[in-house]
Design an enzyme around this catalytic site. Structure first.
Site, PDB file in Angstrom:
ATOM      1  N   HIS A   1       0.782  -1.303   0.105  1.00 46.70           N
ATOM      2  CA  HIS A   1       0.084   0.004   0.068  1.00 46.70           C
ATOM      3  C   HIS A   1       0.799   1.274  -0.064  1.00 46.70           C
ATOM      4  O   HIS A   1       0.546   2.125  -0.542  1.00 46.70           O
ATOM      5  CB  HIS A   1      -0.899  -0.113   1.107  1.00 46.70           C
ATOM      6  CG  HIS A   1      -1.641   1.044   1.230  1.00 46.70           C
ATOM      7  ND1 HIS A   1      -1.342   2.069   2.496  1.00 46.70           N
ATOM      8  CD2 HIS A   1      -2.605   1.680   0.616  1.00 46.70           C
ATOM      9  CE1 HIS A   1      -2.285   3.073   2.304  1.00 46.70           C
ATOM     10  NE2 HIS A   1      -3.088   2.880   1.322  1.00 46.70           N
TER      11      HIS A   1
ATOM     12  N   GLU B   1       2.159   1.775  -3.599  1.00 56.81           N
ATOM     13  CA  GLU B   1       1.092   2.294  -4.526  1.00 56.81           C
ATOM     14  C   GLU B   1       0.855   3.957  -4.199  1.00 56.81           C
ATOM     15  O   GLU B   1       0.908   4.366  -5.283  1.00 56.81           O
ATOM     16  CB  GLU B   1      -0.344   1.721  -3.744  1.00 56.81           C
ATOM     17  CG  GLU B   1      -1.560   2.193  -4.744  1.00 56.81           C
ATOM     18  CD  GLU B   1      -2.672   2.348  -3.607  1.00 56.81           C
ATOM     19  OE1 GLU B   1      -3.342   3.662  -3.619  1.00 56.81           O
ATOM     20  OE2 GLU B   1      -3.117   1.443  -2.910  1.00 56.81           O
ATOM     21  N   HIS B   2       1.214   4.441  -3.052  1.00 56.27           N
ATOM     22  CA  HIS B   2       1.181   5.782  -2.541  1.00 56.27           C
ATOM     23  C   HIS B   2       2.457   6.356  -3.587  1.00 56.27           C
ATOM     24  O   HIS B   2       2.328   7.377  -4.201  1.00 56.27           O
ATOM     25  CB  HIS B   2       1.111   6.106  -1.399  1.00 56.27           C
ATOM     26  CG  HIS B   2      -0.274   6.035  -0.697  1.00 56.27           C
ATOM     27  ND1 HIS B   2      -0.790   7.479  -0.057  1.00 56.27           N
ATOM     28  CD2 HIS B   2      -0.997   5.283  -0.463  1.00 56.27           C
ATOM     29  CE1 HIS B   2      -1.769   7.278   0.463  1.00 56.27           C
ATOM     30  NE2 HIS B   2      -2.167   5.777   0.258  1.00 56.27           N
TER      31      HIS B   2
ATOM     32  N   GLU C   1      -3.624   8.070   7.276  1.00 57.27           N
ATOM     33  CA  GLU C   1      -4.639   7.301   6.525  1.00 57.27           C
ATOM     34  C   GLU C   1      -4.944   6.073   7.581  1.00 57.27           C
ATOM     35  O   GLU C   1      -5.998   6.001   7.911  1.00 57.27           O
ATOM     36  CB  GLU C   1      -4.163   6.579   5.244  1.00 57.27           C
ATOM     37  CG  GLU C   1      -5.129   5.882   4.604  1.00 57.27           C
ATOM     38  CD  GLU C   1      -4.898   5.493   3.158  1.00 57.27           C
ATOM     39  OE1 GLU C   1      -5.767   4.677   2.667  1.00 57.27           O
ATOM     40  OE2 GLU C   1      -3.657   5.732   2.869  1.00 57.27           O
TER      41      GLU C   1
END
Length: 428
Positions: free
Chosen positions: A48, A51-52, A126
């Site tokens: 993840h 991905e950012h 997040e």
């Protein structure tokens, strides 16, 4: 004749496209066969995080240029990480297809992985946001209750302590191992030309001949006995997930599973929505859900309700699960679910994005791409006995774990006791 075309490049990358007449859009997705289940515990959340970082720029395009280019095209560039895949996707007018492809392949295969510390803070925010949202957080507890310490039981978003300390070297190493040719699928649907897209990817991968193996994937293994997970928070509602093992994605019962989900809690006419929300007014949000993986699956039921309604909510859920398992489907219930499923399938065909996702996800996960007519045939072939048998196999209350977030664990356990006493005893 198949509506799609598939080509494998020398480096192992696969390109699958579907040309749709009469549209001016092109949906593109770069799918990577790696997600949170492929991470060791010391790197939980790295998929993840990367991905950012793909959006933070490449040697040819910085982060602002990438954002400005897609804004100029009128397209929205986005990405998502799941337990088994990562995808970067967009939908643009067809005359911007070449530029979109060039930028996206550069992002995926040659990210600079710069600005790590600033993006690290974004991901930590997040994670904090999810921790503050019990409606989301309870699903992580539910997955843990089913899969335990296996990677399938960990949050996709990752753990704060890992994200806070992971190094640039570790990120580069994971990217090199996961974003390798045989692990990548480029899918496109809309006003697209297959040869042109293959040529674009071939150009971006010029000189890359390696067929490095994909990441080793830890088998799901044996699922633990049903238990309880609870997190004490001073919330107005109790947020509850009942969860258990589901079916793997190649299981022929997946059509019966989708119909069972629609009957139980997947639509506005479903049993749980009608019985708990519409008739009794005991919840705003109540639904069922399911996830299917390579070698495992998970099913679940979520409800958010106030303290005074918690016990009755779980009793109603238990009664409905037992009723369906006993084969007591109501008049027209299965047919309505079938028409709902066929209708949603047909409506999705009008979306270039949905068609792209169907192709890309199937290829990267090694699934067969069935003609729509065959899918409809399999939906229609499901019987009431099929649905009842699957309900007994998956949704018998004694087979379900319970995950909850709320003010009192004692009250939560008392409510669950009526549904699955053995799970409460096991957790004592």
């Amino acid at each position: 004749m198949k509506p799609h075309r598939l080509t494998i490049l020398p480096g192992g990358e696969r390109v699958i496209t579907e040309r749709i007449e009469g549209v001016r859009s092109a949906a593109i997705g770069l799918w990577i066969g790696a997600g949170s289940r492929d991470e060791p515990v010391t790197k939980a959340g790295v998929s993840h995080f990367i991905e950012h970082l793909l959006f933070k720029g490449t040697e040819r395009y910085d982060a602002v240029e990438i954002a400005e280019l897609f804004d100029t095209m009128g397209g929205e560039l986005n990405a998502a990480t799941s337990r088994e895949t990562t995808v970067v996707y967009t939908r643009v007018p067809d005359d911007h297809l070449d530029v979109a492809l060039e930028v996206m392949t550069d992002m995926v295969f040659a990210p600079s992985l710069n600005d790590i510390d600033s993006e690290r803070e974004v991901v930590l925010e997040e994670i904090a946001m999810v921790d503050d949202n019990p409606q989301d957080l309870v699903h992580d507890l539910a997955a843990e209750s089913v899969f335990g310490d296996h990677p399938l039981g960990r949050p996709v978003i990752g753990r704060a302590e890992v994200i806070a300390s992971i190094s640039r070297r570790s990120l580069h190493g994971y990217h090199r191992s996961a974003y390798t040719g045989p692990n990548v699928v480029l899918a496109a649907a809309g006003n697209v030309d297959h040869k042109r897209i293959v040529a674009a990817l071939r150009k971006s991968r010029k000189g890359v001949e390696s067929k490095a193996a994909a990441l080793p994937r830890k088998p799901a293994g044996r699922v633990a006995a049903p238990g309880i997970r609870f997190l004490k928070k001073n919330t107005e509602q109790y947020h509850v997930c009942l969860a258990g093992p589901g079916i793997r994605r190649d299981d022929p019962r997946r059509y019966a599973s989708a119909l069972l989900d629609a009957i139980l809690g997947g639509s506005a006419s479903s049993r749980l929505f009608q019985e708990i929300r519409e008739k009794r007014g005991m919840a705003y949000s109540v639904y069922s859900y399911g996830s299917q993986y390579l070698d495992a699956g998970q099913i679940g039921i979520y409800v958010g309700t106030r303290e005074e309604n918690l016990r009755e909510c779980l009793e109603v859920i238990g009664a409905e699960l037992r009723d369906v398992g006993a084969g007591n489907l109501r008049n027209g219930e299965l047919e309505r679910a079938k028409e709902n499923m066929k209708g949603r399938l047909l409506l999705s065909l009008e979306s270039t994005s949905a068609r792209m996702s169907r192709l890309g996800k199937a290829v990267v996960l090694g699934m067969e791409i069935l003609p729509i007519e065959e899918i409809e045939r399999r939906i229609v072939a499901v019987t009431e006995d099929d649905v009842a048998a699957l309900a007994r196999d998956l949704y018998t209350p004694e087979l379900l774990s319970a995950a909850g977030i709320g003010p009192s664990e004692k009250l939560f356990r008392t409510a669950v006791q009526r549904l699955n006493p053995s799970a409460v005893e096991r957790a004592a």
